[in-house]
Design a protein around this motif. Structure first.
Motif, PDB file in Angstrom:
ATOM      1  N   CYS A 190     -31.298  14.403  23.956  1.00 24.41           N
ATOM      2  CA  CYS A 190     -31.537  13.447  22.883  1.00 24.41           C
ATOM      3  C   CYS A 190     -32.549  14.027  21.901  1.00 24.41           C
ATOM      4  CB  CYS A 190     -32.047  12.156  23.510  1.00 24.41           C
ATOM      5  SG  CYS A 190     -32.313  10.841  22.339  1.00 24.41           S
ATOM      6  N   PHE A 191     -32.142  14.217  20.667  1.00 22.33           N
ATOM      7  CA  PHE A 191     -32.984  14.755  19.595  1.00 22.33           C
ATOM      8  C   PHE A 191     -33.425  13.578  18.738  1.00 22.33           C
ATOM      9  CE2 PHE A 191     -33.624  17.046  15.522  1.00 22.33           C
ATOM     10  CZ  PHE A 191     -34.374  18.120  15.954  1.00 22.33           C
ATOM     11  N   VAL A 192     -34.678  13.173  18.884  1.00 22.40           N
ATOM     12  CA  VAL A 192     -35.225  12.025  18.150  1.00 22.40           C
ATOM     13  C   VAL A 192     -35.953  12.581  16.936  1.00 22.40           C
ATOM     14  CG1 VAL A 192     -36.678   9.971  18.296  1.00 22.40           C
ATOM     15  CG2 VAL A 192     -35.523  10.830  20.356  1.00 22.40           C
ATOM     16  N   TYR A 193     -35.676  12.047  15.746  1.00 25.58           N
ATOM     17  CA  TYR A 193     -36.208  12.664  14.540  1.00 25.58           C
ATOM     18  C   TYR A 193     -36.593  11.675  13.451  1.00 25.58           C
ATOM     19  CZ  TYR A 193     -31.751  11.693  12.293  1.00 25.58           C
ATOM     20  OH  TYR A 193     -30.653  11.047  11.755  1.00 25.58           O
ATOM     21  N   VAL A 194     -37.510  12.139  12.612  1.00 19.34           N
ATOM     22  CA  VAL A 194     -37.828  11.522  11.330  1.00 19.34           C
ATOM     23  C   VAL A 194     -37.301  12.507  10.299  1.00 19.34           C
ATOM     24  CG1 VAL A 194     -39.653  10.765   9.769  1.00 19.34           C
ATOM     25  CG2 VAL A 194     -39.929  10.474  12.234  1.00 19.34           C
ATOM     26  N   PRO A 195     -36.385  12.100   9.425  1.00 15.99           N
ATOM     27  CA  PRO A 195     -35.811  13.075   8.495  1.00 15.99           C
ATOM     28  C   PRO A 195     -36.830  13.569   7.473  1.00 15.99           C
ATOM     29  CG  PRO A 195     -35.012  10.868   8.005  1.00 15.99           C
ATOM     30  CD  PRO A 195     -35.831  10.767   9.254  1.00 15.99           C
ATOM     31  N   PRO A 196     -36.615  14.791   6.977  1.00 16.11           N
ATOM     32  CA  PRO A 196     -37.471  15.273   5.903  1.00 16.11           C
ATOM     33  C   PRO A 196     -37.235  14.442   4.644  1.00 16.11           C
ATOM     34  CG  PRO A 196     -35.751  16.881   6.447  1.00 16.11           C
ATOM     35  CD  PRO A 196     -35.596  15.732   7.374  1.00 16.11           C
ATOM     36  N   VAL A 197     -38.293  14.289   3.840  1.00 16.07           N
ATOM     37  CA  VAL A 197     -38.178  13.554   2.577  1.00 16.07           C
ATOM     38  C   VAL A 197     -38.834  14.394   1.494  1.00 16.07           C
ATOM     39  CG1 VAL A 197     -38.808  11.459   1.333  1.00 16.07           C
ATOM     40  CG2 VAL A 197     -38.231  11.320   3.763  1.00 16.07           C
ATOM     41  N   GLY A 198     -38.058  14.746   0.482  1.00 16.52           N
ATOM     42  CA  GLY A 198     -38.598  15.579  -0.590  1.00 16.52           C
ATOM     43  C   GLY A 198     -39.094  16.900  -0.026  1.00 16.52           C
ATOM     44  N   ASP A 199     -40.337  17.244  -0.350  1.00 12.06           N
ATOM     45  CA  ASP A 199     -40.926  18.487   0.148  1.00 12.06           C
ATOM     46  C   ASP A 199     -41.607  18.322   1.505  1.00 12.06           C
ATOM     47  OD1 ASP A 199     -40.093  19.851  -2.078  1.00 12.06           O
ATOM     48  OD2 ASP A 199     -41.988  19.624  -3.147  1.00 12.06           O
ATOM     49  N   GLY A 229     -39.537  17.182   8.054  1.00  8.52           N
ATOM     50  CA  GLY A 229     -39.234  16.170   9.045  1.00  8.52           C
ATOM     51  C   GLY A 229     -40.035  16.446  10.305  1.00  8.52           C
ATOM     52  N   ALA A 230     -39.840  15.635  11.312  1.00 11.56           N
ATOM     53  CA  ALA A 230     -40.491  15.823  12.607  1.00 11.56           C
ATOM     54  C   ALA A 230     -39.493  15.406  13.677  1.00 11.56           C
ATOM     55  CB  ALA A 230     -41.766  14.992  12.703  1.00 11.56           C
ATOM     56  N   ALA A 231     -39.586  16.031  14.853  1.00 17.24           N
ATOM     57  CA  ALA A 231     -38.621  15.713  15.899  1.00 17.24           C
ATOM     58  C   ALA A 231     -39.180  16.013  17.279  1.00 17.24           C
ATOM     59  CB  ALA A 231     -37.331  16.505  15.686  1.00 17.24           C
ATOM     60  N   ARG A 232     -38.522  15.412  18.247  1.00 14.19           N
ATOM     61  CA  ARG A 232     -38.786  15.674  19.663  1.00 14.19           C
ATOM     62  C   ARG A 232     -37.432  15.743  20.362  1.00 14.19           C
ATOM     63  NH1 ARG A 232     -42.837  11.231  21.638  1.00 14.19           N
ATOM     64  NH2 ARG A 232     -43.012  12.622  23.440  1.00 14.19           N
ATOM     65  N   MET A 233     -37.256  16.752  21.207  1.00 17.45           N
ATOM     66  CA  MET A 233     -36.006  16.939  21.938  1.00 17.45           C
ATOM     67  C   MET A 233     -36.255  16.724  23.418  1.00 17.45           C
ATOM     68  SD  MET A 233     -32.793  17.758  21.943  1.00 17.45           S
ATOM     69  CE  MET A 233     -31.589  18.282  23.151  1.00 17.45           C
ATOM     70  N   PHE A 234     -35.492  15.803  24.003  1.00 16.31           N
ATOM     71  CA  PHE A 234     -35.592  15.492  25.419  1.00 16.31           C
ATOM     72  C   PHE A 234     -34.283  15.903  26.097  1.00 16.31           C
ATOM     73  CE2 PHE A 234     -38.119  12.430  23.029  1.00 16.31           C
ATOM     74  CZ  PHE A 234     -39.370  12.605  23.612  1.00 16.31           C
ATOM     75  N   ALA A 235     -34.371  16.764  27.114  1.00 10.04           N
ATOM     76  CA  ALA A 235     -33.169  17.236  27.816  1.00 10.04           C
ATOM     77  C   ALA A 235     -33.431  17.353  29.321  1.00 10.04           C
ATOM     78  CB  ALA A 235     -32.712  18.565  27.227  1.00 10.04           C
ATOM     79  N   PRO A 236     -33.809  16.266  29.966  1.00  9.04           N
ATOM     80  CA  PRO A 236     -34.160  16.354  31.385  1.00  9.04           C
ATOM     81  C   PRO A 236     -32.985  16.725  32.294  1.00  9.04           C
ATOM     82  CG  PRO A 236     -34.047  14.060  30.704  1.00  9.04           C
ATOM     83  CD  PRO A 236     -33.944  14.895  29.453  1.00  9.04           C
ATOM     84  N   ALA A 237     -31.760  16.499  31.860  1.00  7.17           N
ATOM     85  CA  ALA A 237     -30.600  16.831  32.687  1.00  7.17           C
ATOM     86  C   ALA A 237     -30.466  18.338  32.897  1.00  7.17           C
ATOM     87  CB  ALA A 237     -29.316  16.267  32.080  1.00  7.17           C
ATOM     88  N   GLU A 293     -39.255  17.704  27.749  1.00  7.33           N
ATOM     89  CA  GLU A 293     -39.412  17.722  26.285  1.00  7.33           C
ATOM     90  C   GLU A 293     -39.535  19.170  25.852  1.00  7.33           C
ATOM     91  OE1 GLU A 293     -42.082  16.024  22.558  1.00  7.33           O
ATOM     92  OE2 GLU A 293     -42.433  15.217  24.568  1.00  7.33           O
ATOM     93  N   ASP A 294     -38.716  19.563  24.893  1.00 10.10           N
ATOM     94  CA  ASP A 294     -38.702  20.937  24.393  1.00 10.10           C
ATOM     95  C   ASP A 294     -39.790  21.118  23.338  1.00 10.10           C
ATOM     96  OD1 ASP A 294     -37.888  23.538  23.962  1.00 10.10           O
ATOM     97  OD2 ASP A 294     -35.866  23.021  23.303  1.00 10.10           O
ATOM     98  N   VAL A 295     -40.402  22.281  23.322  1.00 13.46           N
ATOM     99  CA  VAL A 295     -41.436  22.569  22.323  1.00 13.46           C
ATOM    100  C   VAL A 295     -40.819  22.665  20.937  1.00 13.46           C
ATOM    101  CG1 VAL A 295     -43.091  24.298  21.542  1.00 13.46           C
ATOM    102  CG2 VAL A 295     -42.943  23.719  23.961  1.00 13.46           C
ATOM    103  N   ALA A 296     -39.732  23.412  20.811  1.00 15.57           N
ATOM    104  CA  ALA A 296     -39.043  23.570  19.526  1.00 15.57           C
ATOM    105  C   ALA A 296     -37.568  23.782  19.822  1.00 15.57           C
ATOM    106  CB  ALA A 296     -39.606  24.753  18.752  1.00 15.57           C
ATOM    107  N   ASN A 297     -36.715  23.057  19.139  1.00 12.33           N
ATOM    108  CA  ASN A 297     -35.296  23.117  19.422  1.00 12.33           C
ATOM    109  C   ASN A 297     -34.520  23.431  18.151  1.00 12.33           C
ATOM    110  OD1 ASN A 297     -32.486  21.748  19.898  1.00 12.33           O
ATOM    111  ND2 ASN A 297     -33.360  22.214  21.899  1.00 12.33           N
ATOM    112  N   ALA A 298     -34.166  24.699  17.998  1.00  8.29           N
ATOM    113  CA  ALA A 298     -33.448  25.142  16.798  1.00  8.29           C
ATOM    114  C   ALA A 298     -32.034  24.565  16.743  1.00  8.29           C
ATOM    115  CB  ALA A 298     -33.413  26.666  16.747  1.00  8.29           C
TER     116      ALA A 298
END
Length: 138
Positions: free
Chosen positions: A41-50, A53-61, A66-71
């Motif tokens: 599950c990639f939970v995010y706040v979309p980028p706005v203008g310049d 955004g911000a996000a958190r990736m949860f993949a316990p399966a 929680e992933d540090v950075a998920n490209a």
């Protein structure tokens, strides 16, 4: 849903404060991911203008609470934003890892091509930099 291979849920939240409050029940998320064949599950706040955004990736399966950075998740978000805006190209930056004390930025772009949408993703992390306060803003 988005998938560069393994599908994942894309879950928008209204702001960074809401993103910080996300605390999934990892057992239930694991069960749901396994049941529906999802990576996580990639939970995010979309980028706005310049503003990134911000996000958190949860993949316990797959053993990643929680992933540090998920490209891949950021690339999926870029493709989703391209698809929903009707633009020909989208380029975004998404801040991640702040809640884990390891701030990182992931850059992604998406472009329409005759065969469909293509994405590129990469990022940056300063291993010596620690978040001064918890949160996806770093």
């Amino acid at each position: 849903m988005a998938a560069p291979g393994a599908p994942r849920m894309l879950v928008p939240v209204n702001d960074r404060s809401a993103l910080l409050r996300v605390c999934p029940h990892l057992g239930r998320l694991t069960a749901a991911c396994r049941r529906y064949g999802l990576l996580g599950c990639f939970v995010y706040v979309p980028p706005v203008g310049d503003r990134p955004g911000a996000a958190r990736m949860f993949a316990p399966a797959i053993g990643v609470d929680e992933d540090v950075a998920n490209a891949n998740g950021t690339g999926c978000l870029a493709a989703h934003l391209l698809d929903t805006t009707g633009a020909q190209t989208v380029a975004i930056e998404v801040e991640q890892g702040g809640t884990l004390g390891r701030p990182a930025g992931v850059l992604a772009s998406a472009r329409r091509r005759p065969a469909g949408i293509t994405t590129r993703a990469g990022g940056h992390h300063d291993p010596g930099r620690r978040a001064s306060r918890p949160g996806p803003t770093g």
